[in-house]
Design a protein around this motif. Sequence first.
Motif, PDB file in Angstrom:
ATOM      1  N   ASN A  49     -32.518   2.699  19.087  1.00 15.53           N
ATOM      2  CA  ASN A  49     -31.446   3.331  19.996  1.00 15.53           C
ATOM      3  C   ASN A  49     -29.920   2.468  19.759  1.00 15.53           C
ATOM      4  O   ASN A  49     -29.008   2.693  19.945  1.00 15.53           O
ATOM      5  CB  ASN A  49     -31.750   3.409  21.542  1.00 15.53           C
ATOM      6  CG  ASN A  49     -32.257   2.382  22.076  1.00 15.53           C
ATOM      7  OD1 ASN A  49     -32.815   1.530  21.300  1.00 15.53           O
ATOM      8  ND2 ASN A  49     -32.256   2.477  23.525  1.00 15.53           N
ATOM      9  N   GLN A  50     -30.326   1.205  19.231  1.00 13.94           N
ATOM     10  CA  GLN A  50     -28.979   0.427  19.053  1.00 13.94           C
ATOM     11  C   GLN A  50     -28.149   1.025  17.822  1.00 13.94           C
ATOM     12  O   GLN A  50     -26.963   0.685  17.586  1.00 13.94           O
ATOM     13  CB  GLN A  50     -29.301  -1.153  18.679  1.00 13.94           C
ATOM     14  CG  GLN A  50     -29.871  -1.793  20.180  1.00 13.94           C
ATOM     15  CD  GLN A  50     -30.072  -3.144  19.762  1.00 13.94           C
ATOM     16  OE1 GLN A  50     -30.971  -3.493  19.225  1.00 13.94           O
ATOM     17  NE2 GLN A  50     -29.318  -4.064  20.293  1.00 13.94           N
ATOM     18  N   VAL A  51     -28.872   1.927  16.971  1.00 16.86           N
ATOM     19  CA  VAL A  51     -28.013   2.399  15.752  1.00 16.86           C
ATOM     20  C   VAL A  51     -28.149   3.931  16.184  1.00 16.86           C
ATOM     21  O   VAL A  51     -27.979   4.583  15.215  1.00 16.86           O
ATOM     22  CB  VAL A  51     -28.600   2.115  14.395  1.00 16.86           C
ATOM     23  CG1 VAL A  51     -28.589   0.663  14.141  1.00 16.86           C
ATOM     24  CG2 VAL A  51     -30.072   2.388  14.401  1.00 16.86           C
ATOM     25  N   GLU A  96     -30.919 -15.579  25.565  1.00 17.85           N
ATOM     26  CA  GLU A  96     -30.964 -14.567  24.857  1.00 17.85           C
ATOM     27  C   GLU A  96     -29.664 -13.971  24.459  1.00 17.85           C
ATOM     28  O   GLU A  96     -28.732 -14.170  25.467  1.00 17.85           O
ATOM     29  CB  GLU A  96     -31.912 -13.522  25.479  1.00 17.85           C
ATOM     30  CG  GLU A  96     -33.391 -13.832  25.389  1.00 17.85           C
ATOM     31  CD  GLU A  96     -34.252 -12.871  26.024  1.00 17.85           C
ATOM     32  OE1 GLU A  96     -33.939 -11.662  25.840  1.00 17.85           O
ATOM     33  OE2 GLU A  96     -35.335 -13.056  26.601  1.00 17.85           O
ATOM     34  N   GLY A  97     -29.631 -13.272  23.399  1.00 14.33           N
ATOM     35  CA  GLY A  97     -28.320 -12.594  23.268  1.00 14.33           C
ATOM     36  C   GLY A  97     -28.731 -11.265  22.409  1.00 14.33           C
ATOM     37  O   GLY A  97     -29.916 -11.020  22.440  1.00 14.33           O
ATOM     38  N   CYS A  98     -27.763 -10.264  22.211  1.00 14.43           N
ATOM     39  CA  CYS A  98     -28.178  -9.295  21.815  1.00 14.43           C
ATOM     40  C   CYS A  98     -27.033  -8.248  20.945  1.00 14.43           C
ATOM     41  O   CYS A  98     -25.785  -8.473  21.249  1.00 14.43           O
ATOM     42  CB  CYS A  98     -28.331  -8.174  22.979  1.00 14.43           C
ATOM     43  SG  CYS A  98     -28.803  -6.557  22.825  1.00 14.43           S
ATOM     44  N   LEU A  99     -27.382  -7.841  19.826  1.00 15.75           N
ATOM     45  CA  LEU A  99     -26.414  -7.061  19.053  1.00 15.75           C
ATOM     46  C   LEU A  99     -25.593  -6.204  19.719  1.00 15.75           C
ATOM     47  O   LEU A  99     -24.388  -5.858  19.266  1.00 15.75           O
ATOM     48  CB  LEU A  99     -27.288  -6.377  17.922  1.00 15.75           C
ATOM     49  CG  LEU A  99     -27.873  -6.941  16.742  1.00 15.75           C
ATOM     50  CD1 LEU A  99     -28.508  -6.178  15.749  1.00 15.75           C
ATOM     51  CD2 LEU A  99     -26.698  -7.777  16.119  1.00 15.75           C
ATOM     52  N   SER A 100     -25.938  -5.535  20.798  1.00 16.18           N
ATOM     53  CA  SER A 100     -25.318  -4.544  21.469  1.00 16.18           C
ATOM     54  C   SER A 100     -24.477  -5.254  22.655  1.00 16.18           C
ATOM     55  O   SER A 100     -23.509  -4.455  23.245  1.00 16.18           O
ATOM     56  CB  SER A 100     -26.212  -3.326  22.165  1.00 16.18           C
ATOM     57  OG  SER A 100     -26.774  -2.767  21.364  1.00 16.18           O
ATOM     58  N   MET A 139     -40.463  -8.400  23.401  1.00 15.69           N
ATOM     59  CA  MET A 139     -40.252  -7.898  24.996  1.00 15.69           C
ATOM     60  C   MET A 139     -38.936  -7.460  24.845  1.00 15.69           C
ATOM     61  O   MET A 139     -38.434  -6.451  25.696  1.00 15.69           O
ATOM     62  CB  MET A 139     -40.688  -8.819  25.821  1.00 15.69           C
ATOM     63  CG  MET A 139     -42.204  -8.947  26.285  1.00 15.69           C
ATOM     64  SD  MET A 139     -42.598 -10.119  27.713  1.00 15.69           S
ATOM     65  CE  MET A 139     -42.808 -11.659  26.926  1.00 15.69           C
ATOM     66  N   HIS A 140     -37.951  -8.195  24.358  1.00 15.29           N
ATOM     67  CA  HIS A 140     -36.325  -7.882  24.414  1.00 15.29           C
ATOM     68  C   HIS A 140     -36.220  -6.415  23.719  1.00 15.29           C
ATOM     69  O   HIS A 140     -35.695  -5.781  24.238  1.00 15.29           O
ATOM     70  CB  HIS A 140     -35.571  -8.924  23.774  1.00 15.29           C
ATOM     71  CG  HIS A 140     -34.064  -8.742  23.387  1.00 15.29           C
ATOM     72  ND1 HIS A 140     -33.135  -9.216  24.261  1.00 15.29           N
ATOM     73  CD2 HIS A 140     -33.597  -7.722  22.963  1.00 15.29           C
ATOM     74  CE1 HIS A 140     -32.172  -8.846  23.919  1.00 15.29           C
ATOM     75  NE2 HIS A 140     -32.261  -7.834  23.068  1.00 15.29           N
ATOM     76  N   GLU A 141     -36.971  -6.379  22.411  1.00 14.91           N
ATOM     77  CA  GLU A 141     -36.848  -5.070  21.814  1.00 14.91           C
ATOM     78  C   GLU A 141     -37.407  -3.946  22.365  1.00 14.91           C
ATOM     79  O   GLU A 141     -37.054  -2.774  22.507  1.00 14.91           O
ATOM     80  CB  GLU A 141     -37.409  -5.202  20.226  1.00 14.91           C
ATOM     81  CG  GLU A 141     -36.737  -6.401  19.530  1.00 14.91           C
ATOM     82  CD  GLU A 141     -35.070  -6.061  19.412  1.00 14.91           C
ATOM     83  OE1 GLU A 141     -34.568  -4.900  19.673  1.00 14.91           O
ATOM     84  OE2 GLU A 141     -34.554  -7.183  19.529  1.00 14.91           O
ATOM     85  N   ASN A 142     -38.712  -4.228  22.932  1.00 11.64           N
ATOM     86  CA  ASN A 142     -39.378  -3.206  23.847  1.00 11.64           C
ATOM     87  C   ASN A 142     -38.790  -2.889  24.933  1.00 11.64           C
ATOM     88  O   ASN A 142     -38.767  -1.412  25.286  1.00 11.64           O
ATOM     89  CB  ASN A 142     -40.827  -3.794  24.230  1.00 11.64           C
ATOM     90  CG  ASN A 142     -41.746  -2.649  24.761  1.00 11.64           C
ATOM     91  OD1 ASN A 142     -42.064  -1.653  24.181  1.00 11.64           O
ATOM     92  ND2 ASN A 142     -41.939  -2.900  26.007  1.00 11.64           N
ATOM     93  N   ASP A 143     -37.731  -3.322  25.571  1.00 13.08           N
ATOM     94  CA  ASP A 143     -37.102  -3.309  26.833  1.00 13.08           C
ATOM     95  C   ASP A 143     -35.987  -2.138  26.255  1.00 13.08           C
ATOM     96  O   ASP A 143     -35.575  -1.063  26.899  1.00 13.08           O
ATOM     97  CB  ASP A 143     -36.047  -4.507  27.264  1.00 13.08           C
ATOM     98  CG  ASP A 143     -36.954  -5.248  28.230  1.00 13.08           C
ATOM     99  OD1 ASP A 143     -38.175  -5.014  28.820  1.00 13.08           O
ATOM    100  OD2 ASP A 143     -36.414  -6.396  28.533  1.00 13.08           O
ATOM    101  N   HIS A 144     -35.109  -2.361  25.092  1.00  8.71           N
ATOM    102  CA  HIS A 144     -34.297  -1.446  24.566  1.00  8.71           C
ATOM    103  C   HIS A 144     -35.023  -0.141  24.410  1.00  8.71           C
ATOM    104  O   HIS A 144     -34.340   0.672  24.819  1.00  8.71           O
ATOM    105  CB  HIS A 144     -34.120  -1.926  23.070  1.00  8.71           C
ATOM    106  CG  HIS A 144     -32.908  -2.942  23.042  1.00  8.71           C
ATOM    107  ND1 HIS A 144     -31.773  -2.513  23.746  1.00  8.71           N
ATOM    108  CD2 HIS A 144     -32.874  -4.079  22.447  1.00  8.71           C
ATOM    109  CE1 HIS A 144     -30.877  -3.574  23.331  1.00  8.71           C
ATOM    110  NE2 HIS A 144     -31.355  -4.740  22.545  1.00  8.71           N
ATOM    111  N   LEU A 145     -36.082  -0.061  23.916  1.00  6.11           N
ATOM    112  CA  LEU A 145     -36.922   1.304  23.759  1.00  6.11           C
ATOM    113  C   LEU A 145     -37.190   1.828  25.055  1.00  6.11           C
ATOM    114  O   LEU A 145     -37.613   3.081  25.093  1.00  6.11           O
ATOM    115  CB  LEU A 145     -38.300   1.108  22.757  1.00  6.11           C
ATOM    116  CG  LEU A 145     -38.077   0.286  21.473  1.00  6.11           C
ATOM    117  CD1 LEU A 145     -39.577   0.270  20.788  1.00  6.11           C
ATOM    118  CD2 LEU A 145     -36.945   1.327  20.721  1.00  6.11           C
TER     119      LEU A 145
HETATM  120 NI    NI Z   1     -30.922  -6.623  22.206  1.00  8.73          NI
END
Ligand code: NI
Length: 175
Positions: A49-51, A96-100, A139-145
Motif C-alpha cells: 500500500n506504500q506504492v 523506527e522510521g518509515c518510507l511514508s 511487525m512494522h510492515e504487517n502494521d502497514h498491511l
Molecule cells: Ni513503514
Amino acid sequence: MKLPLFYYDHPILRQKALLVTEVTDEIRQLIRDMEETMDAAASIGISANQVGKLLSVCLVRYPIEDEYGNYSRAPTKVYINPKLSNPTKQTWVHDEGCLSIPKLYVDVERPVGITVVALDENGNEFTEQLTGWAARVLMHENDHLNGKLFIDRLTKKQRNQIDPALRAIDKKYNR
Ligand code: NI
C-alpha cells in the motif's frame, strides 16, 4: 521499475490490504518493483500500500549489525498474506522510521519475538519464528498491511511531540 511512494497522511495508508488469491506473474512483477523502490531509498522494508497497491504483500531486508555496530541489509525476503501470532510478552524499545514518513525516527515498543505464516513468491507457505530486528521490521510492515503506522503505537506525549513534523510531511507531500 521504481514506483511512486505514498506518504502520511494519504488515505491508502489507512486501508487494509486484500489477501492475494493467487501468486501470479503480475504479483511477482509488483514484488520486483517494490524491491527497486525499497532499494532506491536504502530501506529495510516496504509494503504494497506504500506504492498504492492494496494487496497483502510486504518485503523486508533485515538489518544485520556487525561487531562494530555497523548495519548492512540482508537479501530481500518476501511475505505474501503474512499472518502473525504468538507475540512474546517481553518487549523492547528501538527507534523506527518509515518510507511514508520521511526523516522521522521515534522509539516504538514491540514484542521481542513473533511467529509468521506466509506465502513466498512461488505461492508456497512457510513458517518462521522471528526475534529482535527481524520481528520488529516484519511487525512494522504487517502494521502497514492492516492500515496502521508506527506513529499509532506511540505514547500520547511522543505523538504530541512529533505532530508538527507530521503536519509538515502531509503538507509537503500531499497538498
Ligand atoms: Ni513503514
